[in-house]
Design a protein around this motif. Structure first.
Motif, PDB file in Angstrom:
ATOM      1  N   LYS A   1       3.654   8.506 -11.050  1.00  0.00           N
ATOM      2  CA  LYS A   1       3.800   8.486  -9.600  1.00  0.00           C
ATOM      3  C   LYS A   1       3.008   7.347  -8.972  1.00  0.00           C
ATOM      4  O   LYS A   1       3.271   6.979  -7.846  1.00  0.00           O
ATOM      5  CB  LYS A   1       3.317   9.820  -9.015  1.00  0.00           C
ATOM      6  N   ASP A   2       1.999   6.829  -9.695  1.00  0.00           N
ATOM      7  CA  ASP A   2       1.253   5.737  -9.085  1.00  0.00           C
ATOM      8  C   ASP A   2       1.996   4.428  -9.276  1.00  0.00           C
ATOM      9  O   ASP A   2       1.692   3.622 -10.149  1.00  0.00           O
ATOM     10  CB  ASP A   2      -0.166   5.655  -9.645  1.00  0.00           C
ATOM     11  N   VAL A   3       2.977   4.244  -8.419  1.00  0.00           N
ATOM     12  CA  VAL A   3       3.839   3.068  -8.524  1.00  0.00           C
ATOM     13  C   VAL A   3       3.063   1.794  -8.205  1.00  0.00           C
ATOM     14  O   VAL A   3       3.390   0.716  -8.687  1.00  0.00           O
ATOM     15  CB  VAL A   3       5.043   3.220  -7.565  1.00  0.00           C
TER      16      VAL A   3
ATOM     17  N   ARG B   1      10.628   5.583  -0.271  1.00  0.00           N
ATOM     18  CA  ARG B   1      11.661   6.076   0.639  1.00  0.00           C
ATOM     19  C   ARG B   1      12.692   6.972  -0.051  1.00  0.00           C
ATOM     20  O   ARG B   1      13.401   7.706   0.616  1.00  0.00           O
ATOM     21  CB  ARG B   1      12.434   4.881   1.234  1.00  0.00           C
ATOM     22  N   THR B   2      12.809   6.830  -1.355  1.00  0.00           N
ATOM     23  CA  THR B   2      13.935   7.490  -2.021  1.00  0.00           C
ATOM     24  C   THR B   2      13.495   8.586  -2.978  1.00  0.00           C
ATOM     25  O   THR B   2      14.298   9.129  -3.708  1.00  0.00           O
ATOM     26  CB  THR B   2      14.764   6.461  -2.821  1.00  0.00           C
ATOM     27  N   ARG B   3      12.185   8.897  -2.971  1.00  0.00           N
ATOM     28  CA  ARG B   3      11.745   9.871  -3.958  1.00  0.00           C
ATOM     29  C   ARG B   3      12.151  11.285  -3.550  1.00  0.00           C
ATOM     30  O   ARG B   3      12.281  11.618  -2.375  1.00  0.00           O
ATOM     31  CB  ARG B   3      10.242   9.784  -4.171  1.00  0.00           C
TER      32      ARG B   3
ATOM     33  N   PRO C   1       0.821  -1.227   0.000  1.00  0.00           N
ATOM     34  CA  PRO C   1       0.000   0.000   0.000  1.00  0.00           C
ATOM     35  C   PRO C   1       0.850   1.272   0.000  1.00  0.00           C
ATOM     36  O   PRO C   1       0.391   2.313  -0.483  1.00  0.00           O
ATOM     37  CB  PRO C   1      -0.839  -0.121   1.274  1.00  0.00           C
ATOM     38  N   ALA C   2       2.084   1.185   0.520  1.00  0.00           N
ATOM     39  CA  ALA C   2       2.942   2.383   0.547  1.00  0.00           C
ATOM     40  C   ALA C   2       3.286   2.858  -0.869  1.00  0.00           C
ATOM     41  O   ALA C   2       3.734   3.985  -1.059  1.00  0.00           O
ATOM     42  CB  ALA C   2       4.219   2.099   1.337  1.00  0.00           C
ATOM     43  N   LEU C   3       3.070   1.985  -1.857  1.00  0.00           N
ATOM     44  CA  LEU C   3       3.372   2.375  -3.244  1.00  0.00           C
ATOM     45  C   LEU C   3       2.308   3.302  -3.815  1.00  0.00           C
ATOM     46  O   LEU C   3       2.489   3.860  -4.896  1.00  0.00           O
ATOM     47  CB  LEU C   3       3.481   1.132  -4.138  1.00  0.00           C
ATOM     48  N   GLN C   4       1.195   3.432  -3.103  1.00  0.00           N
ATOM     49  CA  GLN C   4       0.149   4.345  -3.579  1.00  0.00           C
ATOM     50  C   GLN C   4       0.558   5.774  -3.270  1.00  0.00           C
ATOM     51  O   GLN C   4       0.152   6.350  -2.279  1.00  0.00           O
ATOM     52  CB  GLN C   4      -1.188   4.030  -2.898  1.00  0.00           C
ATOM     53  N   LEU C   5       1.382   6.329  -4.132  1.00  0.00           N
ATOM     54  CA  LEU C   5       1.822   7.713  -3.953  1.00  0.00           C
ATOM     55  C   LEU C   5       0.751   8.624  -4.526  1.00  0.00           C
ATOM     56  O   LEU C   5      -0.259   8.167  -5.043  1.00  0.00           O
ATOM     57  CB  LEU C   5       3.164   7.902  -4.645  1.00  0.00           C
TER      58      LEU C   5
ATOM     59  N   HIS D   1       9.552  -5.087  -6.518  1.00  0.00           N
ATOM     60  CA  HIS D   1      10.710  -4.497  -7.212  1.00  0.00           C
ATOM     61  C   HIS D   1      10.847  -2.997  -6.978  1.00  0.00           C
ATOM     62  O   HIS D   1      11.956  -2.476  -6.977  1.00  0.00           O
ATOM     63  CB  HIS D   1      10.685  -4.834  -8.712  1.00  0.00           C
ATOM     64  N   ASP D   2       9.756  -2.297  -6.741  1.00  0.00           N
ATOM     65  CA  ASP D   2       9.834  -0.842  -6.558  1.00  0.00           C
ATOM     66  C   ASP D   2       9.582  -0.394  -5.113  1.00  0.00           C
ATOM     67  O   ASP D   2       9.360   0.801  -4.884  1.00  0.00           O
ATOM     68  CB  ASP D   2       8.820  -0.151  -7.481  1.00  0.00           C
ATOM     69  N   VAL D   3       9.627  -1.296  -4.151  1.00  0.00           N
ATOM     70  CA  VAL D   3       9.266  -0.880  -2.780  1.00  0.00           C
ATOM     71  C   VAL D   3      10.258   0.121  -2.193  1.00  0.00           C
ATOM     72  O   VAL D   3       9.962   0.774  -1.190  1.00  0.00           O
ATOM     73  CB  VAL D   3       9.084  -2.080  -1.799  1.00  0.00           C
ATOM     74  N   GLY D   4      11.413   0.254  -2.816  1.00  0.00           N
ATOM     75  CA  GLY D   4      12.368   1.262  -2.342  1.00  0.00           C
ATOM     76  C   GLY D   4      12.000   2.674  -2.776  1.00  0.00           C
ATOM     77  O   GLY D   4      12.573   3.647  -2.289  1.00  0.00           O
TER      78      GLY D   4
END
Ligand code: ATP
Ligand code: MG
Length: 420
Positions: A244-246, A286-288, A231-235, A280-283
């Protein structure tokens, strides 16, 4: 076909004075037109009697957990499990099922998770027992609990995960009142052991409709407890910067990975490849960074992503082999993007292969699946570039195999070279 086998077993149990019924998964699947070789039965017989009957009938029996009432048996292609009627009560502190044997089929069915899993075929005679409308729910493709979802999930919160898992396996919807109970009771999943949660998650991810199961986990808040990186990928959603919607991108990459899976040596559903796609994109969150014009960029999210992946998989008690494989793929998934711009030297290509190690086949899959973009032409160009890289890898490998076949120097040549 399962008919003759279930009739035969039904007759044997009846002769010994016991009830026997096919139950759960095989009943559900047979009604969906899918028959398989795993047959689950429930019986009035106690485990010792069950074992005696199965010993005479099968090629071998084993104890699947006598205390829980289950005896396993194999005969030819058939894998049989016979479990004594249960009536479970739950220890209110640990919520671990406290097993006691029951004495009726109805009592056994009422404690089951979903109506489509709570049907039985009584043997011999093949009378269908459907006390909770499982047939209708199969026909209308819906997951429902036999009683109220609140009491069912309070007895065993793992069933909330199982609802999402069966939605993913069967492609069914989960009934609205069940979704509501999952949303309200999501916190309760905390009392379930990591191993049991993990096993359901694996089944969900390797199912035919993982998007369905994952969406449920995210929408109900269960994902927040068991896989918060998702759920944290819902930017922020933004008309102008849709990339942005990773989260949506991740589900697409997972589905593309599924499309490509046939290329793997195993060919079938591959948990490691699919879970790597999911992680694969969970980082990224944190890094945006926000650049002045509002564009979002991501820095080195591969290493951070691999770290977060490891942490999550450790918490879920995955094996070290699985953790290493998935984290490795997450860490390497961006490497290919250095290829298109500057051509790689042969040694750079070799390094790519060496670093990928035994994950090379899956890395090919993940990297290709990740080449999704709204711009079709750009995606196709990326695929062609990856084709070129794969061809080079194959060519280098072929050269190296030829080199390995070259005849070694014989003793006389060595003597000559060394001037002996
Ligand atoms: P598969 O074996 O393909 O995963 P299945 O339907 O056989 O599917 P299992 O997890 O093997 O699922 O469980 C067998 C049956 O036992 C289910 O169909 C269900 O009736 C019952 N069951 C299993 N776990 C639970 C649970 N936590 N709560 C209630 N009933 C359960
Ligand atoms: Mg089963």
């Amino acid at each position: 076909r399962i008919g003759p086998v279930i009739d035969e077993l039904g007759a044997l149990f009846a002769e010994a004075g016991h009830e026997l019924a096919l139950v759960g998964g095989p009943v559900r699947d047979a009604m969906l037109g899918r028959q398989h070789n795993d047959l689950d039965f429930t019986t009035s017989a106690r485990p010792d009697d069950t074992e005696r009957i199965l010993k005479k009938w099968g090629d071998g029996t084993w104890d699947m957990g006598r205390d829980f009432g289950t005896i396993g048996c194999r005969k030819g292609p058939w894998q049989v499990e016979v479990t004594t009627y249960r009536s479970e009560t739950y220890d209110p502190a640990s919520r671990n099922p406290d097993v006691s044997f029951g004495d009726s089929l109805a009592g056994d069915l009422v404690r089951r998770d979903f109506t489509v899993n709570a049907m039985a075929v009584r043997l011999p005679g093949r009378e269908v027992v459907d006390l909770y409308g499982g047939v209708v729910d199969l026909a209308t493709r819906v997951i429902r609990t036999p009683g109220t979802p609140e009491s069912s999930f309070s007895d065993d919160p793992l069933r909330m995960m199982r609802a999402a898992r069966f939605a993913a396996q069967l492609g069914f919807d989960v009934a609205p009142e069940v979704v509501a109970a999952m949303t309200e009771m999501a916190d309760r999943i905390a009392i379930i052991s990591a191993e049991r949660v993990r096993d359901e998650l694996v089944k969900l991810v390797t199912a035919p409709y993982p998007r369905k199961g994952l969406t449920l986990l995210v929408d109900t808040g269960l994902a927040e407890r068991v896989l918060p990186e998702l759920p944290a990928l819902q930017l922020e959603r933004d008309e102008h910067h849709r990339h942005k919607d990773v989260y949506e991108h991740t589900l697409t990459v997972l589905e593309q990975t599924m499309d490509l899976e046939k290329r793997l040596p195993g060919g079938g559903p591959d948990f490691v490849a699919r879970f790597a796609a999911l992680m694969h994109d969970v980082g990224k969150p944190r890094t945006r960074r926000f650049v002045d014009d509002g564009t979002v960029t991501f820095h080195h999210h591969d290493v951070v992503g691999a770290k977060l992946t490891r942490k999550r998989m450790q918490a879920l008690k995955f094996s070290n082999a699985d953790i290493d494989a998935v984290a490795h793929l997450v860490e390497l998934h961006l490497r290919f993007h250095g290829y298109g711009s500057g051509e790689w030297t042969d040694s750079a290509v070799r390094r790519y292969v060496r670093d990928a190690g035994d994950q090379l086949d899956r890395l090919h899959l993940l990297t290709r699946a990740d080449c999704t973009t709204r711009n079709r032409r750009k995606a196709e160009r990326l695929w062609r570039t990856y084709d070129a890289l794969e061809e080079r890898i194959d060519r280098l490998a072929a050269d190296e195999e030829l080199a390995a076949l070259r005849p070694a120097l014989d003793g006389n040549q060595i003597m000559a070279i060394l001037d002996l």
